[in-house]
Write a protein that holds these residues in place. Sequence first.
Motif, PDB file in Angstrom:
ATOM      1  N   PHE A  80       1.270  -1.131  -0.013  1.00  0.00           N
ATOM      2  CA  PHE A  80      -0.273   0.277  -0.273  1.00  0.00           C
ATOM      3  C   PHE A  80       0.916   1.108   0.092  1.00  0.00           C
ATOM      4  CE2 PHE A  80      -2.506  -3.194   2.735  1.00  0.00           C
ATOM      5  CZ  PHE A  80      -4.279  -3.529   1.846  1.00  0.00           C
ATOM      6  N   GLU A  81       0.310   2.272  -1.091  1.00  0.00           N
ATOM      7  CA  GLU A  81       1.246   3.390  -1.561  1.00  0.00           C
ATOM      8  C   GLU A  81       0.104   4.367  -1.389  1.00  0.00           C
ATOM      9  OE1 GLU A  81       3.950   5.698  -4.372  1.00  0.00           O
ATOM     10  OE2 GLU A  81       4.594   4.029  -3.758  1.00  0.00           O
ATOM     11  N   PHE A  82      -0.321   5.325   0.208  1.00  0.00           N
ATOM     12  CA  PHE A  82      -0.971   6.211   0.489  1.00  0.00           C
ATOM     13  C   PHE A  82      -1.050   7.314   0.080  1.00  0.00           C
ATOM     14  CE2 PHE A  82      -1.747   2.959   3.556  1.00  0.00           C
ATOM     15  CZ  PHE A  82      -3.221   2.535   3.773  1.00  0.00           C
ATOM     16  N   GLY A  83      -1.417   8.011  -0.687  1.00  0.00           N
ATOM     17  CA  GLY A  83      -1.308   8.821  -1.798  1.00  0.00           C
ATOM     18  C   GLY A  83      -1.879  10.264  -0.233  1.00  0.00           C
ATOM     19  N   LYS A  84      -2.178  11.316  -1.545  1.00  0.00           N
ATOM     20  CA  LYS A  84      -2.759  12.334  -0.064  1.00  0.00           C
ATOM     21  C   LYS A  84      -4.366  12.464  -0.133  1.00  0.00           C
ATOM     22  CE  LYS A  84      -1.417  17.127  -3.067  1.00  0.00           C
ATOM     23  NZ  LYS A  84      -1.301  16.331  -3.680  1.00  0.00           N
ATOM     24  N   ILE A  85      -4.905  12.872   1.067  1.00  0.00           N
ATOM     25  CA  ILE A  85      -6.232  13.209   0.920  1.00  0.00           C
ATOM     26  C   ILE A  85      -6.792  14.514   0.383  1.00  0.00           C
ATOM     27  CG2 ILE A  85      -7.861  13.757   1.938  1.00  0.00           C
ATOM     28  CD1 ILE A  85      -6.920  12.025   5.038  1.00  0.00           C
ATOM     29  N   GLU A  86      -7.424  14.224  -0.535  1.00  0.00           N
ATOM     30  CA  GLU A  86      -7.823  15.683  -1.929  1.00  0.00           C
ATOM     31  C   GLU A  86      -9.756  15.482  -1.214  1.00  0.00           C
ATOM     32  OE1 GLU A  86      -7.780  13.478  -5.481  1.00  0.00           O
ATOM     33  OE2 GLU A  86      -5.483  13.286  -5.291  1.00  0.00           O
ATOM     34  N   SER A  87      -9.468  17.142  -1.454  1.00  0.00           N
ATOM     35  CA  SER A  87     -10.777  16.958  -1.750  1.00  0.00           C
ATOM     36  C   SER A  87     -12.297  16.377  -2.771  1.00  0.00           C
ATOM     37  CB  SER A  87     -11.110  18.467  -1.184  1.00  0.00           C
ATOM     38  OG  SER A  87     -10.352  19.117  -0.211  1.00  0.00           O
ATOM     39  N   ALA A  88     -13.103  16.464  -1.957  1.00  0.00           N
ATOM     40  CA  ALA A  88     -14.360  16.145  -3.591  1.00  0.00           C
ATOM     41  C   ALA A  88     -15.548  16.413  -3.806  1.00  0.00           C
ATOM     42  CB  ALA A  88     -14.724  14.392  -3.831  1.00  0.00           C
ATOM     43  N   SER A  89     -16.198  16.431  -4.744  1.00  0.00           N
ATOM     44  CA  SER A  89     -17.368  17.317  -4.868  1.00  0.00           C
ATOM     45  C   SER A  89     -18.063  16.669  -3.905  1.00  0.00           C
ATOM     46  CB  SER A  89     -18.256  16.802  -6.404  1.00  0.00           C
ATOM     47  OG  SER A  89     -18.391  15.635  -6.155  1.00  0.00           O
ATOM     48  N   GLY A  90     -19.126  17.990  -3.105  1.00  0.00           N
ATOM     49  CA  GLY A  90     -19.524  17.931  -2.078  1.00  0.00           C
ATOM     50  C   GLY A  90     -19.262  17.466  -0.563  1.00  0.00           C
ATOM     51  N   SER A  91     -17.959  18.472  -0.529  1.00  0.00           N
ATOM     52  CA  SER A  91     -18.293  18.651   0.632  1.00  0.00           C
ATOM     53  C   SER A  91     -17.219  16.914   1.413  1.00  0.00           C
ATOM     54  CB  SER A  91     -18.789  19.217   1.601  1.00  0.00           C
ATOM     55  OG  SER A  91     -19.780  18.377   2.444  1.00  0.00           O
ATOM     56  N   ARG A  92     -16.936  16.503   0.292  1.00  0.00           N
ATOM     57  CA  ARG A  92     -16.123  14.809   0.732  1.00  0.00           C
ATOM     58  C   ARG A  92     -14.596  15.000   0.614  1.00  0.00           C
ATOM     59  NH1 ARG A  92     -20.277  11.408   1.058  1.00  0.00           N
ATOM     60  NH2 ARG A  92     -18.838   9.972   0.061  1.00  0.00           N
TER      61      ARG A  92
END
Length: 163
Positions: A80-92
């Motif tokens: 597992f290589e965890f990427g950075k957490i991104e904002s998605a549509s609808g405050s997700r």
Amino acid sequence: MASTYSFDIVSDFDRQEMVNAVDQTVREIKSRYDLKDTKTTVELGEQTITINSDSEFTLDSVSKILREKAAKRNLSQKIFEFGKIESASGSRVRQEITLKKGISQEIAKKISKLIRDEMKKVQPSIQGDAVRVSSKSKDDLQTVMQRLKEEDYPVALQFTNYR
């Protein structure tokens, strides 16, 4: 009887076990009270897993569940290589996890250098994203396996094709 014996050092994972681990994760998300109404999705692609959730806290919980399910299915955490957490549509929020497969040239060179320096009767050769180790003695090959298990490489190593 063969005059030389060999095996391959590879970095791979069982795809079906990964499918099962993701499946179990999705099932646990649907049944857990704290995660049930978050509309969290876990999607397994060819080389990635994408987690989409309503907050970083639930995203973290889901990734912990995924790692736990993978560990129970004998999948190494090093894939597992965890990427950075991104904002998605609808405050997700969304996080992409890359599944690592294959040994890079740099790590393959380190492995073959270690084998050449410590075991004189063993010949390593880099073949694409794998390392083939050959010797006239099965005992020497067993020694190489033991020595490589002691090292901590950034990829999960498996020994296959033993003949």
